[in-house]
Scaffold this motif. Structure first.
Motif, mmCIF file in Angstrom:
data_model
loop_
_atom_site.group_PDB
_atom_site.id
_atom_site.type_symbol
_atom_site.label_atom_id
_atom_site.label_comp_id
_atom_site.label_asym_id
_atom_site.label_seq_id
_atom_site.Cartn_x
_atom_site.Cartn_y
_atom_site.Cartn_z
ATOM 1 N N GLU A 157 -110.412 -43.315 -46.328
ATOM 2 C CA GLU A 157 -111.643 -43.892 -45.790
ATOM 3 C C GLU A 157 -111.285 -44.670 -44.534
ATOM 4 N N HIS A 158 -111.772 -44.184 -43.399
ATOM 5 C CA HIS A 158 -111.626 -44.861 -42.119
ATOM 6 C C HIS A 158 -113.031 -45.143 -41.620
ATOM 7 N N ARG A 159 -113.376 -46.418 -41.493
ATOM 8 C CA ARG A 159 -114.767 -46.805 -41.307
ATOM 9 C C ARG A 159 -114.879 -48.094 -40.496
ATOM 10 N N PHE A 160 -116.102 -48.592 -40.454
ATOM 11 C CA PHE A 160 -116.443 -49.835 -39.766
ATOM 12 C C PHE A 160 -116.134 -51.032 -40.672
ATOM 13 N N LYS A 183 -114.387 -52.792 -52.206
ATOM 14 C CA LYS A 183 -114.613 -51.519 -51.533
ATOM 15 C C LYS A 183 -113.992 -50.365 -52.288
ATOM 16 N N MET A 246 -110.466 -50.383 -42.156
ATOM 17 C CA MET A 246 -111.792 -50.965 -41.969
ATOM 18 C C MET A 246 -112.064 -51.335 -40.514
ATOM 19 N N ASP A 249 -114.080 -47.744 -36.508
ATOM 20 C CA ASP A 249 -115.515 -47.555 -36.327
ATOM 21 C C ASP A 249 -115.866 -46.185 -35.733
ATOM 22 N N GLN A 253 -115.087 -38.518 -39.327
ATOM 23 C CA GLN A 253 -115.340 -38.416 -40.758
ATOM 24 C C GLN A 253 -114.993 -39.750 -41.406
ATOM 25 N N GLN A 254 -115.920 -40.285 -42.186
ATOM 26 C CA GLN A 254 -115.675 -41.578 -42.817
ATOM 27 C C GLN A 254 -114.792 -41.431 -44.044
ATOM 28 N N GLU A 255 -115.029 -40.387 -44.836
ATOM 29 C CA GLU A 255 -114.217 -40.142 -46.031
ATOM 30 C C GLU A 255 -113.696 -38.709 -46.035
ATOM 31 N N ASP A 305 -127.091 -45.371 -47.434
ATOM 32 C CA ASP A 305 -125.872 -45.191 -46.657
ATOM 33 C C ASP A 305 -124.759 -44.517 -47.452
#
Length: 361
Positions: A157-160, A183, A246, A249, A253-255, A305
C-alpha cells in the motif's frame, strides 16, 4: 427477520467513516438510519445533511442504545473508544458492525472477542478490504488453486498521509494503536484469510520519516509510523510481507497484492481492478500472462473510498442479520488482526522479531 424486514440503523461516530457508512446504507434495500450518536455537533449536522433528514441525535452510545430506535448499529467512533462504546450497545442486544480496529490494546481486543463469542446478535468486525470486488475475486482464485500451492504473499500500500480527523485523535498511537494497527489491520486480516493459517512471528522495520514531523498538538509531536516493511511467518510455512508508504501520494496504484505459488503468480491492482495471472515458464514453454478487469458497480464506487467494499460489506451484514448468510468477519478475526498489528508495532520499537505467543496467541 425476513429479507423484506426493515433494518433501523444507528451510527455511533458521525465523522468521515460514519458518513461513508451512511452513503452505503442508503443504497441497501429495506434499511434506514434512525439515530446518530456523537458528542461533536458539527459531525452530527454533517451526517444529518448526508442522510437528508433531521434524525434524532444523542451525545453518546448509551443514550442511543436506550432510545429503542435501532435494530443495528455501526461503530465508527475513534479506535480507543470502542470497548466503552460497545458495552451499552451489546447490553441492548443490537446487531453490531464495529469498524476496524476492534480495539487498540490486546487486553481490550481479547475482552471484546470473548464477549462477542457469547453474543446472541450479529457482531461483525468492519474489514472493508475483504469486500473490494477485485480482491474478493483474487482471494477466490488463490483458494481455487490459481497459483498452485501458495508459498509467498506480498501486499503493497503506497498512498497519501492520514487525513485530518476531529480532534486530531489519529495523530497519536495511544489513540489509534499505532499505524500498524489502525491502518494495517486490514492487510493482516487479508493475510490470514488468503494464507489460511495463523501467524507465528512478526518482524517490522518502520518509522515516522516524512509525515507530521512539523505538527504540534498541545506541544506534542505525532508518533505514528509512516513507512514500514513487515514480514509475517505463518504456521503452514507461507511467508507474507507488507510494504507500506504513507507519503506516496502520487502512486498510480494504491494497493497491489501478489500471491506466488509453485505453479504461478497472481496479482491484483487497486484502483485499476485488474487481476493478472502469470504461470511459471518451463524450459520449453512460452510465457503466457492473462489479464482480467473486475467490474465494480459505479454507485458502490461513488459511495465511499474503499473501491465499493463498504456497499458489499453492508449487503453481507444485512444478510447475516436476516438469517440469510453467515458472519464473515468475526470479533475473533478482529482480535487476531489487531494482535498482528501490535506485534508489528512492538517489533518496530524494539528492533526485534516478535513471537505471537508473546501476545497470548
Amino acid at each position: 427477520m425476513k429479507s423484506t424486514d426493515h433494518i433501523r440503523w444507528g451510527i455511533v461516530g458521525a465523522g468521515m467513516m460514519g458518513r461513508e457508512h451512511i452513503a452505503n446504507i442508503a443504497l441497501q434495500p429495506n434499511a434506514s438510519i434512525t439515530a446518530l450518536a456523537d458528542p461533536v455537533a458539527s459531525s452530527i449536522e454533517s451526517s444529518r445533511s448526508a442522510i437528508g433528514a433531521d434524525v434524532p441525535a444523542f451525545a453518546d452510545a448509551a443514550a442511543l442504545a436506550a432510545s429503542g430506535l435501532c435494530d443495528a448499529v455501526v461503530i465508527a467512533s475513534p479506535n480507543f473508544t470502542h470497548r466503552d462504546v460497545l458495552a451499552p450497545l451489546m447490553d441492548a442486544r443490537l446487531h453490531i458492525l464495529c469498524e476496524k480496529p476492534l480495539a487498540t490494546t490486546i487486553v481490550d481486543a481479547r475482552a471484546l472477542a470473548v464477549a462477542a463469542a457469547g453474543y446472541d446478535r450479529v457482531f461483525w468486525t468492519g474489514m472493508e478490504y475483504r469486500f473490494m470486488p477485485p480482491v474478493t475475486e483474487f482471494v477466490a482464485q488463490v483458494h481455487g488453486g490459481a497459483v498452485g500451492a501458495l508459498k509467498m504473499l506480498s501486499i503493497r500500500e503506497h498512498r497519501f498521509p492520514f487525513l485530518v480527523k476531529v480532534g486530531d485523535w489519529n495523530r497519536f498511537s495511544a489513540n489509534t494503536g499505532g499505524t500498524m494497527v489502525e491502518k494495517c489491520c486490514h492487510f493482516f486480516d487479508l493475510m490470514r484469510l488468503i494464507v489460511g493459517a495463523e501467524p507465528v512471528r512478526v518482524h517490522c522495520s518502520g518509522a515516522m520519516d516524512v509525515n507530521h514531523r512539523d505538527e504540534l498538538y498541545d506541544g506534542r509531536v505525532p508518533d505514528i509510523i509512516d513507512n514500514s516493511f513487515t514480514t509475517v511467518d505463518f504456521a503452514n510455512g507461507v511467508r507474507a510481507m507488507l510494504d507500506l508508504c504513507m507519503f506516496a501520494d502520487g502512486a498510480e496504484q494504491q494497493e497491489d497484492i501478489s500471491a506466488t505459488g509453485d505453479e504461478a503468480r497472481l496479482d491484483v491492482h487497486i484502483p485499476a481492478g485488474e487481476i493478472v495471472h502469470s504461470p511459471r515458464v518451463g524450459f520449453r514453454n512460452a510465457k503466457q500472462v492473462t489479464r482480467r478487469h473486475v467490474e465494480t458497480d459505479p454507485a458502490a464506487l461513488a459511495a465511499g473510498d474503499h473501491h465499493g467494499a463498504s456497499f458489499h460489506q453492508h449487503a453481507a451484514f444485512a444478510a447475516a442479520v436476516r438469517g440469510e448468510g453467515p458472519v464473515i468477519v468475526s470479533a475473533d478475526d478482529g482480535l487476531r488482526a489487531v494482535a498482528i498489528g501490535l506485534a508489528a508495532e512492538m517489533s518496530a520499537r524494539e528492533h526485534r522479531m516478535v513471537e505471537m505467543r508473546e501476545l497470548g496467541l
